[in-house]
Design an enzyme around this catalytic site. Structure first.
Site, PDB file in Angstrom:
ATOM      1  CG  ASP A   6      35.600  38.999  34.661  1.00  0.00           C
ATOM      2  OD1 ASP A   6      36.648  38.322  34.627  1.00  0.00           O
ATOM      3  OD2 ASP A   6      35.309  39.757  35.601  1.00  0.00           O
ATOM      4  N   GLY A   8      34.564  36.092  38.186  1.00  0.00           N
ATOM      5  CA  GLY A   8      35.367  36.501  39.326  1.00  0.00           C
ATOM      6  C   GLY A   8      35.114  35.594  40.515  1.00  0.00           C
ATOM      7  CG  ASN A   9      37.994  35.020  43.531  1.00  0.00           C
ATOM      8  OD1 ASN A   9      38.269  33.841  43.406  1.00  0.00           O
ATOM      9  ND2 ASN A   9      38.883  35.979  43.350  1.00  0.00           N
ATOM     10  N   GLY A 107      46.371  37.150  36.655  1.00  0.00           N
ATOM     11  CA  GLY A 107      45.017  36.684  36.368  1.00  0.00           C
ATOM     12  C   GLY A 107      44.467  37.276  35.080  1.00  0.00           C
ATOM     13  CG  ASP A 109      40.776  38.950  37.301  1.00  0.00           C
ATOM     14  OD1 ASP A 109      41.893  38.413  37.135  1.00  0.00           O
ATOM     15  OD2 ASP A 109      40.330  39.232  38.430  1.00  0.00           O
ATOM     16  CG  ASP A 129      39.934  45.209  39.763  1.00  0.00           C
ATOM     17  OD1 ASP A 129      38.759  45.400  40.133  1.00  0.00           O
ATOM     18  OD2 ASP A 129      40.264  44.220  39.078  1.00  0.00           O
ATOM     19  CB  THR A 132      37.160  38.740  46.111  1.00  0.00           C
ATOM     20  OG1 THR A 132      35.925  38.423  45.462  1.00  0.00           O
ATOM     21  CG2 THR A 132      37.311  37.882  47.349  1.00  0.00           C
ATOM     22  CB  THR A 184      28.928  48.952  67.140  1.00  0.00           C
ATOM     23  OG1 THR A 184      29.050  49.093  68.553  1.00  0.00           O
ATOM     24  CG2 THR A 184      29.800  47.792  66.678  1.00  0.00           C
TER      25      THR A 184
END
Length: 256
Positions: A6, A8-9, A107, A109, A129, A132, A184
């Site tokens: 698979d 992915g990005n 997609g 995926d 899911d 990204t 911060t």
């Protein structure tokens, strides 16, 4: 043994299955500049590290949302295993009816994730899911995919915030123990993680209000680890759902 890939990005997920059981898995970072020979080196080294032989692989399925990687990686896979991988495309049996406006836009995926969820956990279900992008996917009580929501993922949210605000710097995502941030780093982490978690909970609630019935809640994706313990709704956490879905599609399309 089945090999499921698979792309992915951000990462490439790889799973080795003995029938329906995940035997071994790994992931590596997506690199659009890698050549076929470089991928061959990565895969051969991986097989050696996992004590696997290319001859043990009977069938291969390949899913990708990064077209620029496909040719080189598929070429490497064919060279090493001497087999043609199954690609998710029209005509491939998935067992998932797709009732959305443009099925071709969904997609590979996401198809794999939903197949894995439907066959493993049943339906109706709402699958979150976290990759990204963060996606919420609905399989209704008829067993069909009928709706999806897409939002910027955790890492994208942090990157957008810190890149556009001169006095804020990049951080490693981690949910603080409390929302009462006093510095911060904690302020950014609390805002991103608890804000994202509450967004997901709110979307899940809205879906079920419109549907008029409850659904199973499933959580998956690389960033799910950061939120699984702070969501207010009850979720089933399954980090291998996409690979399991790919394997089930591969089994469904075996030559009888």
């Amino acid at each position: 043994m089945n090999l499921c890939i698979d792309v992915g990005n951000t990462t490439v997920g790889v799973g080795f299955f003995k029938e329906e059981q995940l035997h071994k898995r790994l992931s590596f970072t997506v690199d659009t500049k890698k050549t076929s020979d470089e991928y061959i080196s990565v895969i051969e080294r991986t097989l050696k590290d996992l004590s696997l032989d290319a001859k043990q692989i009977d069938r291969i399925i390949f899913s990708s949302v990064v077209p620029s990687v496909n040719d080189e990686l598929i070429s490497a896979v064919k060279t090493i295993f001497n087999k043609e991988p199954l690609l998710i495309a029209p005509g491939v049996k998935t067992g998932l009816p797709v009732h959305v406006d443009n099925p071709s836009e969904v997609g590979n995926d996401l198809i794999a994730v939903m197949v894995g969820a439907k066959e493993k956990y049943g339906y109706p279900c709402l699958i979150t899911d976290l990759g990204t992008a963060t996606k919420v996917l609905l399989i209704d009580k008829s067993g069909a995919f009928v709706s999806c929501m897409i939002m910027p993922g955790l890492a994208l949210s942090v990157s957008a915030l810190t890149n556009r605000a001169a006095l804020l710097h990049e951080i490693s995502v981690k949910a603080p123990k409390t929302v009462m941030a006093k510095n911060t780093v904690d302020a950014i982490n609390a805002g991103v993680t608890y804000g994202h978690a509450d967004m997901i909970d709110g979307i899940i609630n809205r879906y079920e209000e419109e549907l008029g019935y409850p659904c199973k809640h499933i959580l998956t994706g690389g960033s799910a680890i950061y939120l699984k313990d702070i969501l207010r709704n009850e979720f089933i956490y399954d980090e291998t759902l996409c690979l399991e879905g790919l394997n089930r599609i591969l089994i469904r399309n075996e030559d009888k």
